[in-house]
Design a protein around this motif. Structure first.
Motif, mmCIF file in Angstrom:
data_model
loop_
_atom_site.group_PDB
_atom_site.id
_atom_site.type_symbol
_atom_site.label_atom_id
_atom_site.label_comp_id
_atom_site.label_asym_id
_atom_site.label_seq_id
_atom_site.Cartn_x
_atom_site.Cartn_y
_atom_site.Cartn_z
ATOM 1 N N GLY A 213 -16.660 -16.559 32.251
ATOM 2 C CA GLY A 213 -16.096 -17.012 33.514
ATOM 3 C C GLY A 213 -16.622 -18.340 34.010
ATOM 4 O O GLY A 213 -16.108 -18.876 35.000
ATOM 5 N N SER A 214 -17.625 -18.885 33.358
ATOM 6 C CA SER A 214 -18.148 -20.181 33.779
ATOM 7 C C SER A 214 -17.150 -21.290 33.436
ATOM 8 O O SER A 214 -16.359 -21.150 32.500
ATOM 9 N N THR A 215 -17.206 -22.349 34.211
ATOM 10 C CA THR A 215 -16.229 -23.428 34.059
ATOM 11 C C THR A 215 -16.903 -24.792 33.983
ATOM 12 O O THR A 215 -18.029 -24.976 34.453
ATOM 13 N N ASP A 216 -16.206 -25.728 33.391
ATOM 14 C CA ASP A 216 -16.609 -27.128 33.388
ATOM 15 C C ASP A 216 -15.391 -27.979 33.713
ATOM 16 O O ASP A 216 -14.268 -27.624 33.314
ATOM 17 N N TYR A 217 -15.630 -29.075 34.401
ATOM 18 C CA TYR A 217 -14.563 -30.003 34.762
ATOM 19 C C TYR A 217 -14.968 -31.428 34.392
ATOM 20 O O TYR A 217 -16.149 -31.790 34.472
ATOM 21 N N ALA A 218 -13.965 -32.226 34.054
ATOM 22 C CA ALA A 218 -14.211 -33.655 33.924
ATOM 23 C C ALA A 218 -14.568 -34.199 35.308
ATOM 24 O O ALA A 218 -14.026 -33.741 36.322
ATOM 25 N N ASP A 219 -15.459 -35.187 35.344
ATOM 26 C CA ASP A 219 -15.859 -35.758 36.631
ATOM 27 C C ASP A 219 -14.653 -36.282 37.410
ATOM 28 O O ASP A 219 -14.608 -36.198 38.636
ATOM 29 N N SER A 220 -13.674 -36.794 36.699
ATOM 30 C CA SER A 220 -12.522 -37.417 37.346
ATOM 31 C C SER A 220 -11.621 -36.428 38.078
ATOM 32 O O SER A 220 -10.795 -36.831 38.895
ATOM 33 N N VAL A 221 -11.767 -35.130 37.794
ATOM 34 C CA VAL A 221 -10.891 -34.138 38.428
ATOM 35 C C VAL A 221 -11.639 -33.167 39.331
ATOM 36 O O VAL A 221 -11.012 -32.328 39.996
ATOM 37 N N LYS A 222 -12.958 -33.266 39.359
ATOM 38 C CA LYS A 222 -13.744 -32.356 40.192
ATOM 39 C C LYS A 222 -13.317 -32.462 41.651
ATOM 40 O O LYS A 222 -13.146 -33.549 42.186
ATOM 41 N N GLY A 223 -13.142 -31.303 42.273
ATOM 42 C CA GLY A 223 -12.726 -31.268 43.671
ATOM 43 C C GLY A 223 -11.226 -31.326 43.856
ATOM 44 O O GLY A 223 -10.732 -31.098 44.969
ATOM 45 N N ARG A 224 -10.489 -31.636 42.797
ATOM 46 C CA ARG A 224 -9.025 -31.719 42.896
ATOM 47 C C ARG A 224 -8.319 -30.664 42.046
ATOM 48 O O ARG A 224 -7.268 -30.164 42.431
ATOM 49 N N PHE A 225 -8.895 -30.343 40.892
ATOM 50 C CA PHE A 225 -8.289 -29.384 39.968
ATOM 51 C C PHE A 225 -9.116 -28.096 39.948
ATOM 52 O O PHE A 225 -10.352 -28.138 40.082
ATOM 53 N N THR A 226 -8.432 -26.977 39.741
ATOM 54 C CA THR A 226 -9.105 -25.688 39.625
ATOM 55 C C THR A 226 -8.527 -24.914 38.456
ATOM 56 O O THR A 226 -7.306 -24.741 38.372
ATOM 57 N N ILE A 227 -9.397 -24.465 37.567
ATOM 58 C CA ILE A 227 -8.962 -23.639 36.451
ATOM 59 C C ILE A 227 -9.271 -22.184 36.771
ATOM 60 O O ILE A 227 -10.309 -21.870 37.369
ATOM 61 N N SER A 228 -8.358 -21.308 36.393
ATOM 62 C CA SER A 228 -8.557 -19.878 36.625
ATOM 63 C C SER A 228 -7.841 -19.098 35.531
ATOM 64 O O SER A 228 -7.081 -19.680 34.748
ATOM 65 N N ARG A 229 -8.097 -17.808 35.462
ATOM 66 C CA ARG A 229 -7.450 -17.009 34.433
ATOM 67 C C ARG A 229 -7.111 -15.629 34.975
ATOM 68 O O ARG A 229 -7.749 -15.126 35.883
ATOM 69 N N ASP A 230 -6.070 -15.063 34.370
ATOM 70 C CA ASP A 230 -5.664 -13.689 34.646
ATOM 71 C C ASP A 230 -5.775 -12.946 33.330
ATOM 72 O O ASP A 230 -4.913 -13.087 32.450
ATOM 73 N N ASN A 231 -6.850 -12.193 33.174
ATOM 74 C CA ASN A 231 -7.096 -11.526 31.893
ATOM 75 C C ASN A 231 -6.013 -10.508 31.551
ATOM 76 O O ASN A 231 -5.677 -10.319 30.384
ATOM 77 N N ALA A 232 -5.456 -9.863 32.570
ATOM 78 C CA ALA A 232 -4.417 -8.864 32.316
ATOM 79 C C ALA A 232 -3.171 -9.498 31.714
ATOM 80 O O ALA A 232 -2.444 -8.853 30.945
ATOM 81 N N LYS A 233 -2.930 -10.762 32.063
ATOM 82 C CA LYS A 233 -1.752 -11.466 31.556
ATOM 83 C C LYS A 233 -2.087 -12.415 30.412
ATOM 84 O O LYS A 233 -1.206 -13.105 29.895
ATOM 85 N N ASN A 234 -3.379 -12.490 30.037
ATOM 86 C CA ASN A 234 -3.813 -13.449 29.006
ATOM 87 C C ASN A 234 -3.304 -14.852 29.317
ATOM 88 O O ASN A 234 -2.812 -15.569 28.430
ATOM 89 N N THR A 235 -3.430 -15.231 30.561
ATOM 90 C CA THR A 235 -2.906 -16.513 31.017
ATOM 91 C C THR A 235 -3.990 -17.288 31.756
ATOM 92 O O THR A 235 -4.754 -16.711 32.534
ATOM 93 N N VAL A 236 -4.027 -18.583 31.490
ATOM 94 C CA VAL A 236 -4.963 -19.490 32.143
ATOM 95 C C VAL A 236 -4.146 -20.493 32.957
ATOM 96 O O VAL A 236 -3.121 -21.003 32.487
ATOM 97 N N TYR A 237 -4.606 -20.771 34.160
ATOM 98 C CA TYR A 237 -3.885 -21.657 35.063
ATOM 99 C C TYR A 237 -4.730 -22.894 35.378
ATOM 100 O O TYR A 237 -5.962 -22.829 35.415
ATOM 101 N N LEU A 238 -4.031 -23.993 35.624
ATOM 102 C CA LEU A 238 -4.698 -25.197 36.108
ATOM 103 C C LEU A 238 -3.946 -25.653 37.352
ATOM 104 O O LEU A 238 -2.801 -26.117 37.252
#
Length: 121
Positions: free
Chosen positions: A55-80
């Protein structure tokens, strides 16, 4: 083998938002890290954000604070979720599993088909 299918790209004005989705199928339990990478013309593929199996995440410096990554394990789907988009965010965005950094870019045996994100000024 892992199959990745992306959706959600498009054209948006600066300051707008988009949400990308990446649906994974196949040997998804073998994935250690999955994320989004982008490639602009003439540039190497770069990390945008990724999420590990713990569940840990990393972001490029250029997108920090603007983009969020998340996932739904039940759907095997990752969102940005991409907010406050800028023209420099324009690129083809790829979903990738277990990508490795080498010689200035990211490489993987498992990429989605890519989706174009264009941000107009």
């Amino acid at each position: 083998q892992v199959q990745l299918v992306e959706s959600g790209g498009g054209l948006v004005q600066a300051g707008g938002s988009l949400r990308l989705s990446c649906a994974a199928s196949g040997s998804t339990s073998s994935i250690n890290v999955i994320g989004y990478y982008r490639q602009a013309p003439g540039k190497q593929r770069e990390l945008v954000a990724h999420i590990r199996s713990d569940g840990s995440t990393d972001y490029a410096d250029s997108v920090k604070g603007r983009f969020t990554i998340s996932r739904d394990n039940a759907k095997n789907t990752v969102y940005l979720q991409m907010n406050s988009l800028k023209p420099e965010d324009t690129a083809v965005y790829y979903c990738g599993a277990d990508a490795l950094y080498y010689s200035g870019g990211y490489y993987s045996d498992n990429w989605g088909q890519g989706t174009q994100v264009t941000v107009s000024s």
